[in-house]
Design a protein around this motif. Structure first.
Motif, mmCIF file in Angstrom:
data_model
loop_
_atom_site.group_PDB
_atom_site.id
_atom_site.type_symbol
_atom_site.label_atom_id
_atom_site.label_comp_id
_atom_site.label_asym_id
_atom_site.label_seq_id
_atom_site.Cartn_x
_atom_site.Cartn_y
_atom_site.Cartn_z
ATOM 1 N N PRO A 1 34.281 -37.314 -23.362
ATOM 2 C CA PRO A 1 34.157 -38.593 -22.664
ATOM 3 C C PRO A 1 34.855 -39.706 -23.438
ATOM 4 O O PRO A 1 34.942 -39.666 -24.656
ATOM 5 N N CYS B 1 29.719 -32.175 -26.040
ATOM 6 C CA CYS B 1 31.132 -32.053 -26.397
ATOM 7 C C CYS B 1 31.306 -32.105 -27.908
ATOM 8 O O CYS B 1 32.289 -31.605 -28.441
ATOM 9 N N GLY B 2 30.338 -32.729 -28.594
ATOM 10 C CA GLY B 2 30.392 -32.747 -30.051
ATOM 11 C C GLY B 2 31.082 -33.944 -30.661
ATOM 12 O O GLY B 2 31.273 -33.994 -31.870
ATOM 13 N N CYS C 1 30.027 -37.265 -30.711
ATOM 14 C CA CYS C 1 29.220 -38.238 -31.459
ATOM 15 C C CYS C 1 28.033 -37.563 -32.136
ATOM 16 O O CYS C 1 27.439 -36.628 -31.610
ATOM 17 N N CYS D 1 24.211 -36.712 -30.566
ATOM 18 C CA CYS D 1 24.155 -35.648 -29.569
ATOM 19 C C CYS D 1 24.586 -34.317 -30.173
ATOM 20 O O CYS D 1 23.952 -33.292 -29.975
ATOM 21 N N THR E 1 24.382 -42.855 -27.944
ATOM 22 C CA THR E 1 25.518 -41.948 -27.865
ATOM 23 C C THR E 1 26.664 -42.548 -27.043
ATOM 24 O O THR E 1 26.505 -43.579 -26.410
ATOM 25 N N LEU F 1 25.196 -38.002 -21.668
ATOM 26 C CA LEU F 1 24.665 -36.662 -21.910
ATOM 27 C C LEU F 1 23.584 -36.708 -22.980
ATOM 28 O O LEU F 1 22.620 -35.949 -22.943
ATOM 29 N N GLY F 2 23.730 -37.611 -23.925
ATOM 30 C CA GLY F 2 22.697 -37.761 -24.949
ATOM 31 C C GLY F 2 21.354 -38.105 -24.313
ATOM 32 O O GLY F 2 20.323 -37.500 -24.640
HETATM 33 S S1 SF4 Z 1 26.758 -37.912 -25.955
HETATM 34 FE FE1 SF4 Z 1 27.211 -35.748 -26.336
HETATM 35 S S2 SF4 Z 1 28.528 -35.161 -24.656
HETATM 36 FE FE2 SF4 Z 1 28.514 -37.413 -24.681
HETATM 37 S S3 SF4 Z 1 30.246 -37.969 -25.962
HETATM 38 FE FE3 SF4 Z 1 28.510 -37.798 -27.348
HETATM 39 S S4 SF4 Z 1 28.592 -35.668 -28.104
HETATM 40 FE FE4 SF4 Z 1 29.878 -35.787 -26.293
#
Ligand code: SF4
Ligand SMILES: Cc1cc2nc3c(=O)[nH]c(=O)nc-3n(C[C@H](O)[C@H](O)[C@H](O)COP(=O)(O)O)c2cc1C
Ligand code: SF4
Ligand code: FES
Ligand code: FES
Lengths: 450, 176, 321
Positions: A188, A355-356, A358, A361, A399, A403-404
């Motif tokens: 993202p 996705c890894g 940040c 998350c 995040t 997704l976080g």
């Molecule tokens: S919150 Fe998770 S999926 Fe979204 S950008 Fe950060 S690591 Fe990637």
């Protein structure tokens, strides 16, 4: 009997083909739009309809469209989000597989409204057979003059293509989708800039869910006001609900927003009640990311009112005692299901799909998964429950992308409502491996305790 | 399936297909075709070896690392060899509560392999995957591009028998 | 608004006027001192960097003069632009300190706990960060992620176990070399920096990835007498170079050059990248003109110095810089 706007013709033999679709009123909205409406007229009708994004966030579609930047000489794009990977959600697949032309018709009218001349449908890679159905339908649409140059002599040109993902839930997040469509990893992007200003190839872009785009067809055909007559308050129109879990009749249902949750679960028009005459234990009403509700908060709100299938009613009580309509992935759990195991299962999903990029998350999702596994498998300690609460709290809101949050919410809600079941797992490490806890006791919701 | 080491090149009809896919995007944006081209390559060669990825990079005029980054990000791509038929059983919540774990265990014992492994005859790879968008028809598995839903042990028996007779799982209309 | 109209922002009670388009982090750096949030992934000169590590989170308690509402979530200061009249809390916000503690903990759960024997000790920004913001005891009871050390070419060693996936080295390669050969592979917490197949990274400027790496996951294979790292003395020096400015730091052990790096500012950032030849090949004192001792300490903004409780705030390095 509820009105159907999207799946009205899904039972008609051959509706997947152009000829049958056309005979049943297909592509009327394109004729109407291109011959008698301006792009702004369409945006206006969509605003009047009250249509809200069906991908999960429920953002008003007309408003989103009016944010699209229109700098001179820069192409704009409409992207259809057909990534559908939120556990519990399978409505877009149904719609695309059964009535592919409805999506294509919606793409044409919506692209015209936005002034986009090159639009894409981004579909999850696992739906490759659906991609082929869509490509065939697109070919038919080109062959019959609905796509390509100078459509219906209006001077409007549109090219439409389908692009596959390759196995990544995160590509449903709109900026990850854009990255993926540019041939990259689905990381993202930071926002701002928003896609409406800088999206695909840094051009102004709108991303909409399959169902949102399909709903534009009846809105243009019958007018926004007509659409807004269905539903309650700010929840207008119809919604596709994917029903799964321990119910008699799982499947995709088109409901008028405002049906009661009780009717949806128990009536034979919809889910047909809990399977095997069991009791309802819990429900996740809007896809795996939304808070799980314990049995006593499913059909009634904490205030004792009937819970309805609307954005507002499902969210009534906030995160303390409510949930969200989300993507409409309605998952029902009977009394034999283990909430700890289900929470671990979802945590594993989010860990797998991070996705890894940040740190909260990337690292936090795996940690939650491991702690949950320990509790589930009888190796948990009582501090683990508070630890879990603390981890999810430190992920949420911190995040790059939601997704976080999506990973944190199911854990938070499970602890909030089912804490006694988690504690029982810790106290009964042996028994909990073979027995189920059953229903949790009712709590009153005055203040947040943990 | 032997490792393709030298002279990696798509046959004519697949090169045409690549051309068609690249043509969906504006001039200079051919990288957008990458995910689709990798699917085609995997369907054709079975998995994505470094040589194959380098070939795809050349086809699309991008750096090899850009292909490696993508191929290792998405869960559908295999960078190592797998069986001719990948049985991908959904294990996520809605499928789990409808018995996905039992189905996985059943296939494991039937094929004599663990999740993630390939049978010694190279026919089957068993993989547990996340939600495939068929939650209402659980338990389910995907083989090639086909969805097999409402699985029971009997259905699994039939499926395995059928694929053993004819180990072909179609993908994108291509056979592998 | 005219081009040079300045806008006002207040961070932890200190007000400064900055140019529109300035990030909160850079506004804080203009103020200096305690108000500066730590930054593990942002790097001024690397386009696209920032936003990933989340150590620079701050609370925006007032959005702007026009819209004074607080922002609901904590914001990353490295990538959030200041607005006129914005009020920001860094160390004065409990929420920020709590979240930052969480971020540090997340960064550490898969990081080896071998600082005393790590050859990056004393130069590692993560160590500094943990010292200031970490918990005293780990709550993580699981196996940590581990990788073998690998050589990515004749000059650079990668020890992925230490990597915090800040992506700085990837942006460096994008920006300074014409074809990037390493990148981020896999995803989630399995993600790793790598080349996928064996590659020899030897582009003229690739050595700079060593300097941008905040944790010493990428190290200089030509580093001599590493075992005596504690005795090295940094000196500013320059040389005639056709590829780069030739401005560097020599890390001396007696009369010998143990390694060459670019010059970093108070925030640990390189302003002038140097070429491989200067970095890896010029290990003879006669090839350099020595200017004098390094002016800026190798302990930069996130250093123990800066945060050490004993040192009065106004004498920290940042206020002097
Ligand atoms: S919150 Fe998770 S999926 Fe979204 S950008 Fe950060 S690591 Fe990637
Ligand atoms: C992790 C994540 C996954 C998402 N997955 C989907 C998806 O599969 N399909 C979808 O339509 N929207 C998905 N969304 C929402 C999209 O980001 C976006 O809001 C939506 O496509 C907008 O369309 P709408 O306004 O028509 O709903 C996801 C969001 C997040 C954060
Ligand atoms: S190797 Fe260093 S610079 Fe590269 S991503 Fe990892 S921590 Fe950052
Ligand atoms: S949970 Fe198995 S298909 Fe959705
Ligand atoms: S420095 Fe801002 S997120 Fe890393």
């Amino acid at each position: 009997m509820t009105r159907k706007l999207l799946l009205e013709h899904d039972h008609i033999e051959g509706i997947r083909t152009y000829d049958v679709y056309r005979k049943n009123g297909g592509y009327r909205s394109v004729e109407k739009a291109l011959k008698s409406m301006s792009p702004d007229d369409i945006v206006e009708e969509v605003k009047k309809s009250g249509l809200r994004g069906r991908g999960g966030a429920g953002f008003p579609t007309g408003m989103k469209w009016s944010f699209l930047a229109k700098p001179d000489g820069v192409p704009r794009h409409l992207l259809c989000n057909a990534d559908e990977s939120e556990p519990g959600t399978f409505k877009d697949r149904y719609l695309m597989e059964k009535i592919p032309h409805l999506l294509i018709e919606g793409m044409i009218v919506s692209s015209f409204a936005l002034g986009a001349n090159q639009s894409y449908i981004y579909i999850r890679g696992e739906y490759m057979y659906v991609l082929q159905i869509l490509e065939k339908a697109i070919q038919e649409a080109y062959a019959n003059g609905w796509l390509g140059k100078n459509i219906l002599g209006s001077g409007y040109d549109l090219d439409l293509a389908v692009a596959p993902g390759a196995g990544a839930y995160i590509c449903g997040e709109e900026t990850a989708l854009i990255e993926s469509l540019e041939g990259k990893r689905g990381n993202p992007r930071m926002k701002p800039p928003f896609p409406a200003v800088k999206g695909l190839w840094q051009r102004p872009t709108v991303v909409n869910n399959v169902e949102t785009i399909a709903a534009v067809v009846p809105i243009v055909n019958d007018g926004g006001d007509e659409y807004a007559k269905i539903g309650i308050g700010r929840s207008t129109g119809t919604k596709l609900i994917s029903a799964s879990g321990n119910i008699n009749k799982p499947g995709v249902y088109e409901i008028e927003l405002g049906v009661s949750v009780e009717e949806f679960i128990y009536s034979d028009t919809y889910c047909g009640g809990i399977k095997n005459g069991k009791k309802l234990k819990a429900c996740v009403p809007g896809g795996s990311s939304v808070p799980i509700l314990p049995h006593y908060l499913v059909c009634k709100t904490a205030a004792g009112e009937d819970r309805l299938m609307t954005y507002e009613s499902l969210a009534d009580g906030g995160f303390e005692s409510g949930s969200m309509l989300g993507s409409g992935g309605f998952i029902v759990y009977d009394e034999d299901q283990c909430i700890v195991r289900n929470t671990w299962n979802f945590a594993r999903f989010y860990h797998h799909e991070s996705c890894g990029q940040c740190s909260p998350c990337r690292e936090g999702t795996g940690w939650m998964k491991k702690v949950l596994y320990n509790i589930e498998s009888g190796k948990g300690k009582s501090e683990d429950i508070d630890l879990l609460w603390d981890i999810q709290r430190k992920i949420e809101g911190n995040t790059i992308c939601p997704l976080g949050d999506a990973a944190a919410w199911p854990v938070a809600a499970a602890i909030r409502h089912f804490r006694e079941e988690f504690e029982w797992h810790v106290k009964e490490p042996v028994l909990s491996q073979t027995e189920n806890y059953g229903l949790v006791s009712e709590k009153s919701f005055v203040t947040e305790t943990v | 399936m032997e490792e393709v080491k030298t002279n990696i090149e798509f046959p004519r009809e697949l090169l045409d297909e690549v051309q068609r896919v690249v043509g969906m995007f504006p001039e200079g944006k051919q990288k957008s075709a990458l995910l689709r081209v990798l699917h085609i390559a995997q369907a054709h060669w079975g998995h994505l070896s470094p040589d194959i990825m380098d070939y795809v990079a050349r086809l699309l005029h991008i750096q090899p690392i850009e292909v490696y980054e993508v191929a290792t990000f998405y869960s559908m791509y295999d960078t190592a060899q797998v069986g001719k038929v990948k049985l991908e059983v959904c294990r996520t919540g809605p499928c789990m509560i409808e018995g996905a774990e039992k189905i996985i265990a059943y296939i494991e014992s039937k094929l004599g392999i663990k999740e993630g492994e390939t049978t010694s005859d190279g026919i089957f790879t068993l993989k547990a995957v996340e939600c495939l968008g068929a939650c209402g028809y659980a338990p389910m598995l995907q083989a090639g591009e086909k969805f097999h839903e409402h699985l029971t042990e009997e259905k699994v028996d039939e499926l395995i028998e059928q694929y053993r007779q004819n180990p072909v799982a179609n993908y994108m209309g291509l056979q592998k | 608004m005219s081009e040079d109209a300045k806008i006002k922002v207040t961070i932890d009670g200190k007000t400064i006027e900055v140019a529109p388009g300035t990030t909160i982090l850079n506004a804080a750096r203009q103020i200096g001192g305690e108000v500066v949030p730590p930054a593990m992934c942002y790097y001024s000169s690397l386009e696209g960097s920032g936003g990933k590590c989340r150590t620079c989170l701050v609370e925006v308690s007032k959005g702007s003069e026009k819209d004074p509402r607080p922002m609901p979530k904590l914001m990353v200061s490295c990538s959030t632009m200041v607005m006129d009249g914005m009020e920001v809390k860094n160390t004065t916000s409990e929420r920020v300190l709590e979240a930052r503690k969480g971020v540090v903990e997340f960064l550490l759960i898969n990081h080896p706990l071998d600082c005393p024997v790590c050859d990056q000790a004393g130069e590692c920004h993560l160590q500094d960060l943990a010292f200031e913001h970490g918990l005293s005891k780990t709550r993580y009871e699981f196996k940590r992620r581990e990788f073998e050390k690998v050589d990515i070419g004749e000059y650079i060693k990668l020890h992925m176990t230490r990597c915090i996936l800040c992506y700085r080295c990837v942006y460096t390669a994008n920006q300074l070399t014409d074809s990037r050969e390493h990148g981020v592979l896999k995803r989630g917490d399995a993600a790793e920096i790598g080349t996928f197949i064996e590659k020899n990274l030897k582009n003229d400027f690739i050595g700079n990835v060593i300097d941008v790496c905040p944790v010493g996951a990428l190290t200089d294979k030509t580093f001599r007498f590493r075992s005596r790292v504690w005795y090295t003395k940094p000196v500013d020096a320059h040389c005639e170079c056709t590829k780069c400015s030739g401005n560097a730091v020599l890390w001396m052990i007696g009369d010998e050059i143990s390694r060459v790096t670019a010059r970093k500012d108070a925030y640990g950032e390189v302003k002038e990248f140097i070429c491989n030849e200067c970095r890896f090949d010029k290990k003879d004192k006669s090839q350099w003109t020595i200017e004098g001792p390094r002016k800026i300490s190798r302990h930069s903004v996130i250093s123990a110095n800066h945060y050490s409780k004993e040192i009065p705030k106004h004498t920290t390095l940042l206020n002097k810089a």
